[in-house]
Design an enzyme around this catalytic site. Structure first.
Site, PDB file in Angstrom:
ATOM      1  CE  LYS A   5       8.936  -4.785  -3.145  1.00  0.00           C
ATOM      2  NZ  LYS A   5       9.042  -3.612  -2.207  1.00  0.00           N
ATOM      3  CB  SER A   9       5.735  -3.821  -0.617  1.00  0.00           C
ATOM      4  OG  SER A   9       6.771  -3.228  -0.996  1.00  0.00           O
ATOM      5  CB  SER A  42       8.663  -2.132   1.512  1.00  0.00           C
ATOM      6  OG  SER A  42       7.456  -1.590   1.086  1.00  0.00           O
TER       7      SER A  42
END
Length: 321
Positions: free
Chosen positions: A119, A194, A218
């Protein structure tokens, strides 16, 4: 029931937006359909070259990226060179020689030769480190975060960085630098956030294992939206250093870094590597599910949301009963 303007707009957009399904190309390389454990076993036995595996994932990423827009940075050349070195080490040890890296045998590395996605808020040396925040465009991490160091020591090869909402602060994965990441099952839908770039890429078979972070969903939300497996670890179990946005001591008590995988069986070996307190978690012990309390909801009774299907309800009841 009165609706706020933003909720009304969201519902209207959902109803009016046409579905765009079946845009991601089908998988043709069987290597992309095997778990980490299956692949590492083949690599260690000399039946599969890490270089071949990494190349297969690079090719797959190149085919799905124009459709899902999940990747924001790549290190293809470096990853292939690292894979070649792993293949040399494997061949060397298979001939009965001592490890080329003193004290580090290929048999001690549970993720040997496996490509890894990360990420874009977690530091990987030399890779994008902007969290989709336009003022930080072009920013690169100077060092690996501790969790990436651990994964590298286990033999994993960082390959790409994946998209997030700006400052990891929403439940989609869109920002002004890289644009919108799409859900591979329906390009008119979001992949969640996210860690949405991770989930979209893994679901597209562009990655097998990845690293996400989670404070309020997330990892869990994009894993749910894209049909993969993600684990929000208890805060403190996995190191959370070298992240952007940085968090203070208070917020760090709820920040979690965890694994995201295409196969459920890969969660445990990843967690063993990523954790800094695996001995406390007793990860090598079997769990007696009869002693585990499981809480669940079959519906939230919101008339504006799609009802939970009977198949999912049946699966939940079978699992908990």
């Amino acid at each position: 029931m009165r609706l706020s303007l933003d909720v009304f707009i969201d519902i209207t957009a959902f109803v009016l937006t046409p579905s765009r399904k079946a845009k991601v190309l089908p998988i043709t390389d069987r290597l992309l359909l095997q778990s980490t454990q299956e692949l590492t076993e083949q690599i260690k036995l000399g039946k599969l070259k890490s270089q071949t595996l990494v190349k297969a994932y690079i090719d797959r990423i190149k085919s799905v990226q124009p459709v899902i827009n999940a990747v924001v940075d790549q290190r293809y050349t470096e990853a292939l060179l690292e894979a070649i070195e792993i293949d040399k080490r494997v061949l060397h040890e298979l001939y009965g020689n001592d490890p080329l890296i003193p004290g580090v045998s290929i048999h001690d590395q549970p993720l040997l030769g496996i490509p890894l996605s990360v990420k874009n808020s977690i530091g990987v040396e030399g890779m994008a480190f902007d969290a989709g925040h336009e003022p930080r465009k072009g920013e690169k991490s100077k060092t690996d975060s501790k969790v990436i160091q651990s994964l590298r020591k286990a033999g994993a090869i960082p390959l790409v960085m994946t998209n997030v909402p700006e400052l990891t602060s929403w439940w989609d994965s869109s920002n002004k630098i890289y644009g919108q990441t799409n859900n591979p099952y329906d390009l008119s839908r979001i992949p969640g956030g996210s860690s949405g770039g991770e989930a979209a890429l893994i679901a597209s078979a562009g990655s097998l294992i990845g690293v996400g972070s989670d404070t309020g969903g997330s990892i869990r939300v994009p894993a749910c939206f894209c049909g993969i497996f993600g684990h929000r670890t208890t805060p403190g179990v996995v190191p959370t250093d070298n992240q952007f946005p940085a968090v203070d001591a208070e917020k760090n008590t709820i920040l979690s870094v965890g694994p995201m995988t295409r196969y459920a069986k890969d969660i445990l070996p990843m967690l063993k590597v990523m954790s800094n307190s695996s001995h406390k978690l007793k990860l090598n012990e079997d769990v007696d599910l009869s002693k585990v309390k499981i809480y669940y909801m079959e519906d939230n009774w919101n008339p504006l949301e799609t009802r939970v299907s009977s198949e999912i309800k049946h699966a939940i009841r079978r699992m908990v009963c």
